[in-house]
Design an enzyme around this catalytic site. Structure first.
Site, PDB file in Angstrom:
ATOM      1  N   GLY A 134      -0.395  -2.843 -21.776  1.00  0.00           N
ATOM      2  CA  GLY A 134      -0.961  -2.992 -20.432  1.00  0.00           C
ATOM      3  C   GLY A 134      -2.431  -3.373 -20.392  1.00  0.00           C
ATOM      4  O   GLY A 134      -2.898  -4.270 -21.104  1.00  0.00           O
TER       5      GLY A 134
ATOM      6  N   TYR B  60      -0.533  12.873 -10.082  1.00  0.00           N
ATOM      7  CA  TYR B  60      -1.092  11.620 -10.601  1.00  0.00           C
ATOM      8  C   TYR B  60      -2.290  11.189  -9.747  1.00  0.00           C
ATOM      9  O   TYR B  60      -3.380  10.931 -10.255  1.00  0.00           O
ATOM     10  CB  TYR B  60      -0.027  10.523 -10.646  1.00  0.00           C
ATOM     11  CG  TYR B  60      -0.618   9.201 -11.090  1.00  0.00           C
ATOM     12  CD1 TYR B  60      -1.070   9.039 -12.399  1.00  0.00           C
ATOM     13  CD2 TYR B  60      -0.768   8.137 -10.198  1.00  0.00           C
ATOM     14  CE1 TYR B  60      -1.655   7.841 -12.812  1.00  0.00           C
ATOM     15  CE2 TYR B  60      -1.343   6.941 -10.607  1.00  0.00           C
ATOM     16  CZ  TYR B  60      -1.783   6.798 -11.908  1.00  0.00           C
ATOM     17  OH  TYR B  60      -2.372   5.622 -12.322  1.00  0.00           O
TER      18      TYR B  60
ATOM     19  N   PRO C 287      -7.170   0.043  -9.647  1.00  0.00           N
ATOM     20  CA  PRO C 287      -6.141  -0.959  -9.361  1.00  0.00           C
ATOM     21  C   PRO C 287      -5.003  -0.405  -8.491  1.00  0.00           C
ATOM     22  O   PRO C 287      -4.686   0.785  -8.526  1.00  0.00           O
ATOM     23  CB  PRO C 287      -5.592  -1.319 -10.756  1.00  0.00           C
ATOM     24  CG  PRO C 287      -6.547  -0.701 -11.744  1.00  0.00           C
ATOM     25  CD  PRO C 287      -7.145   0.467 -11.048  1.00  0.00           C
TER      26      PRO C 287
ATOM     27  N   ARG D 172      -1.532   5.984 -29.506  1.00  0.00           N
ATOM     28  CA  ARG D 172      -0.677   6.798 -30.379  1.00  0.00           C
ATOM     29  C   ARG D 172       0.286   5.949 -31.192  1.00  0.00           C
ATOM     30  O   ARG D 172       0.715   6.349 -32.257  1.00  0.00           O
ATOM     31  CB  ARG D 172       0.113   7.811 -29.531  1.00  0.00           C
ATOM     32  CG  ARG D 172      -0.751   8.870 -28.867  1.00  0.00           C
ATOM     33  CD  ARG D 172       0.005   9.592 -27.777  1.00  0.00           C
ATOM     34  NE  ARG D 172       0.455   8.649 -26.754  1.00  0.00           N
ATOM     35  CZ  ARG D 172       1.209   8.947 -25.720  1.00  0.00           C
ATOM     36  NH1 ARG D 172       1.621  10.200 -25.555  1.00  0.00           N
ATOM     37  NH2 ARG D 172       1.570   8.024 -24.848  1.00  0.00           N
TER      38      ARG D 172
HETATM   39  P1  NDP Z   1       0.771   1.252 -19.903  1.00  0.00           P
HETATM   40  O1  NDP Z   1       1.812   2.304 -19.938  1.00  0.00           O
HETATM   41  O2  NDP Z   1       1.165  -0.162 -20.117  1.00  0.00           O
HETATM   42  O3  NDP Z   1      -0.398   1.613 -20.940  1.00  0.00           O
HETATM   43  C1  NDP Z   1      -0.877   2.926 -21.057  1.00  0.00           C
HETATM   44  C2  NDP Z   1      -1.704   3.056 -22.320  1.00  0.00           C
HETATM   45  O4  NDP Z   1      -2.221   4.400 -22.380  1.00  0.00           O
HETATM   46  C3  NDP Z   1      -0.908   2.806 -23.585  1.00  0.00           C
HETATM   47  O5  NDP Z   1      -1.673   2.029 -24.476  1.00  0.00           O
HETATM   48  C4  NDP Z   1      -0.725   4.208 -24.155  1.00  0.00           C
HETATM   49  O6  NDP Z   1      -0.728   4.155 -25.582  1.00  0.00           O
HETATM   50  C5  NDP Z   1      -1.983   4.908 -23.661  1.00  0.00           C
HETATM   51  N1  NDP Z   1      -1.846   6.361 -23.650  1.00  0.00           N
HETATM   52  C6  NDP Z   1      -1.037   7.121 -22.881  1.00  0.00           C
HETATM   53  N2  NDP Z   1      -1.144   8.404 -23.219  1.00  0.00           N
HETATM   54  C7  NDP Z   1      -2.046   8.468 -24.230  1.00  0.00           C
HETATM   55  C8  NDP Z   1      -2.567   9.516 -25.027  1.00  0.00           C
HETATM   56  N3  NDP Z   1      -2.203  10.801 -24.840  1.00  0.00           N
HETATM   57  N4  NDP Z   1      -3.472   9.223 -25.990  1.00  0.00           N
HETATM   58  C9  NDP Z   1      -3.852   7.942 -26.180  1.00  0.00           C
HETATM   59  N5  NDP Z   1      -3.386   6.904 -25.486  1.00  0.00           N
HETATM   60  C10 NDP Z   1      -2.487   7.173 -24.512  1.00  0.00           C
HETATM   61  O7  NDP Z   1       0.081   1.409 -18.474  1.00  0.00           O
HETATM   62  P2  NDP Z   1      -1.175   0.667 -17.783  1.00  0.00           P
HETATM   63  O8  NDP Z   1      -1.795  -0.316 -18.678  1.00  0.00           O
HETATM   64  O9  NDP Z   1      -0.736   0.243 -16.440  1.00  0.00           O
HETATM   65  O10 NDP Z   1      -2.128   1.930 -17.587  1.00  0.00           O
HETATM   66  C11 NDP Z   1      -3.456   1.970 -18.051  1.00  0.00           C
HETATM   67  C12 NDP Z   1      -4.279   2.794 -17.071  1.00  0.00           C
HETATM   68  O11 NDP Z   1      -4.262   2.168 -15.802  1.00  0.00           O
HETATM   69  C13 NDP Z   1      -3.752   4.208 -16.846  1.00  0.00           C
HETATM   70  O12 NDP Z   1      -4.865   5.080 -16.771  1.00  0.00           O
HETATM   71  C14 NDP Z   1      -3.060   4.109 -15.486  1.00  0.00           C
HETATM   72  O13 NDP Z   1      -3.044   5.337 -14.814  1.00  0.00           O
HETATM   73  C15 NDP Z   1      -3.954   3.104 -14.789  1.00  0.00           C
HETATM   74  N6  NDP Z   1      -3.398   2.386 -13.653  1.00  0.00           N
HETATM   75  C16 NDP Z   1      -2.214   1.676 -13.762  1.00  0.00           C
HETATM   76  C17 NDP Z   1      -1.740   0.976 -12.659  1.00  0.00           C
HETATM   77  C18 NDP Z   1      -0.446   0.234 -12.673  1.00  0.00           C
HETATM   78  O14 NDP Z   1       0.157   0.035 -11.609  1.00  0.00           O
HETATM   79  N7  NDP Z   1       0.025  -0.213 -13.826  1.00  0.00           N
HETATM   80  C19 NDP Z   1      -2.512   0.931 -11.405  1.00  0.00           C
HETATM   81  C20 NDP Z   1      -3.708   1.724 -11.413  1.00  0.00           C
HETATM   82  C21 NDP Z   1      -4.137   2.385 -12.503  1.00  0.00           C
HETATM   83  P3  NDP Z   1       0.241   4.985 -26.558  1.00  0.00           P
HETATM   84  O15 NDP Z   1       1.500   5.278 -25.805  1.00  0.00           O
HETATM   85  O16 NDP Z   1       0.417   4.104 -27.739  1.00  0.00           O
HETATM   86  O17 NDP Z   1      -0.551   6.223 -26.874  1.00  0.00           O
HETATM   87  C1  8X3 Z   2      -0.870   3.136 -10.303  1.00  0.00           C
HETATM   88  C2  8X3 Z   2      -0.702   2.607  -8.924  1.00  0.00           C
HETATM   89  O1  8X3 Z   2       0.388   3.032  -6.681  1.00  0.00           O
HETATM   90  O2  8X3 Z   2       1.767   3.329  -8.674  1.00  0.00           O
HETATM   91  O3  8X3 Z   2      -2.007   3.895 -10.403  1.00  0.00           O
HETATM   92  O4  8X3 Z   2       0.070   4.935  -8.121  1.00  0.00           O
HETATM   93  S1  8X3 Z   2       0.419   3.536  -8.070  1.00  0.00           S
END
Ligand code: NDP
Ligand code: 8X3
Length: 251
Positions: free
Chosen positions: A13, A151, A181, A34
């Site tokens: 992501g 969340y 976002p 991880r």
């Molecule tokens: P993804 O699931 O694609 O990526 C999440 C990343 O976080 C992975 O690389 C995962 O790596 C890592 N991660 C999760 N838990 C841990 C942990 N305990 N230690 C280290 N790394 C961890 O999701 P996104 O890219 O969408 O999310 C990234 C951020 O953006 C998050 O904070 C999410 O809340 C936020 N976000 C996402 C939105 C969306 O709609 N997608 C919108 C708004 C915010 P691994 O599993 O290898 O550890």
């Molecule tokens: C991720 C966006 O709307 O799914 O933070 O919570 S939403």
């Protein structure tokens, strides 16, 4: 000058896209997560461009985060940019049915993991008079929605913590930005629905959601503005997303 950029959650992501974007800019990259195989593949891909350090790291593990940061090799131990991106949502059940372990996991990752990385990397930034903390919040921290319960609350924490960091860092050149976002098509929903790919796909069906690259472009941009400019908060949604009306329950 080449900057050292520390990105949590770089295996997927936004974090993965940020690693690629910062590497394309010629920065020195530290990638964490991880999933070791994904980290190794990304390291292999990026090391043709820039110096890369990959760290298998669970941000929930305070001792491990502390040891990892204390042991950063000389070439990588002056971190200029911390992208606190690692995070997750788990479940969409109403509060009275939600899983308490899921709530704890979100607090441990989205709040405590972000705190550990920040607290351990910030003193070096202040000492070197150089640094930028870029947090990944969410629209869920600003706007309630059914099932957003914990969340959204973790992301509200990220918002207020980011602003409070700015208050503490007055008089230093350290910048702090919270990017918030809206809906973005990453592995986020597969994680939220615990591997149910079909359910996750429904979230993005018929939409043109944000992409990981859209967010990575913004992350790189907020860092690229002149040092005297601090983007405090940046909320971003896809054009097709907006707000709902107040919910009124009627008998
Ligand atoms: P993804 O699931 O694609 O990526 C999440 C990343 O976080 C992975 O690389 C995962 O790596 C890592 N991660 C999760 N838990 C841990 C942990 N305990 N230690 C280290 N790394 C961890 O999701 P996104 O890219 O969408 O999310 C990234 C951020 O953006 C998050 O904070 C999410 O809340 C936020 N976000 C996402 C939105 C969306 O709609 N997608 C919108 C708004 C915010 P691994 O599993 O290898 O550890
Ligand atoms: C991720 C966006 O709307 O799914 O933070 O919570 S939403």
């Amino acid at each position: 000058m080449q900057k050292t950029v520390f990105i949590t959650g770089a295996t997927s992501g936004f974090g993965l896209a940020c690693a690629r974007r910062f590497a394309a800019e010629g920065q020195r990259i530290i990638i964490c997560g991880r999933r070791s195989e994904r980290l190794a593949a990304l390291e292999e891909e990026l090391k043709a461009l820039v110096p890369v350090l990959s760290l298998i790291l669970d941000v929930r593990d305070r001792q491990s985060v502390a040891a990892t940061i204390a042991d950063l090799p000389t070439d990588f131990n002056e971190v200029d940019v911390l992208v606190n991106n690692a995070g997750l949502a788990l479940g969409l059940e109403p509060a009275h049915q939600a899983n308490l372990d899921d709530w704890e996991n979100m607090v441990d990752t989205n709040i405590k993991g972000l705190l550990y990385c920040t607290r351990l990397l910030l003193p070096g930034m202040v000492e070197r008079e150089k640094g930028h903390i870029i947090n990944i919040g969410s629209v869920a921290g600003n706007w309630p929605y059914p099932g957003g319960n914990t969340y959204g609350a973790t992301k509200a924490f990220v918002r207020q913590f980011s602003l409070n960091l700015r208050a503490d860092l007055i008089g230093t050149p350290i910048r702090v930005t919270n990017i918030e976002p809206g809906i973005a098509d990453t592995e986020f929903s597969v994680v939220r629905f615990k591997g149910d790919e079909a359910k996750a796909a429904k979230v993005y069906e018929g939409t043109k959601a944000l992409t990981a690259d859209d967010i990575a472009d913004i992350v790189v941009w907020v860092n690229s503005v002149p040092d005297h400019v601090n983007i405090n908060t940046l909320e971003v949604m896809p054009t097709l997303q907006s707000w709902g009306p107040f919910a009124i329950h009627r008998e």
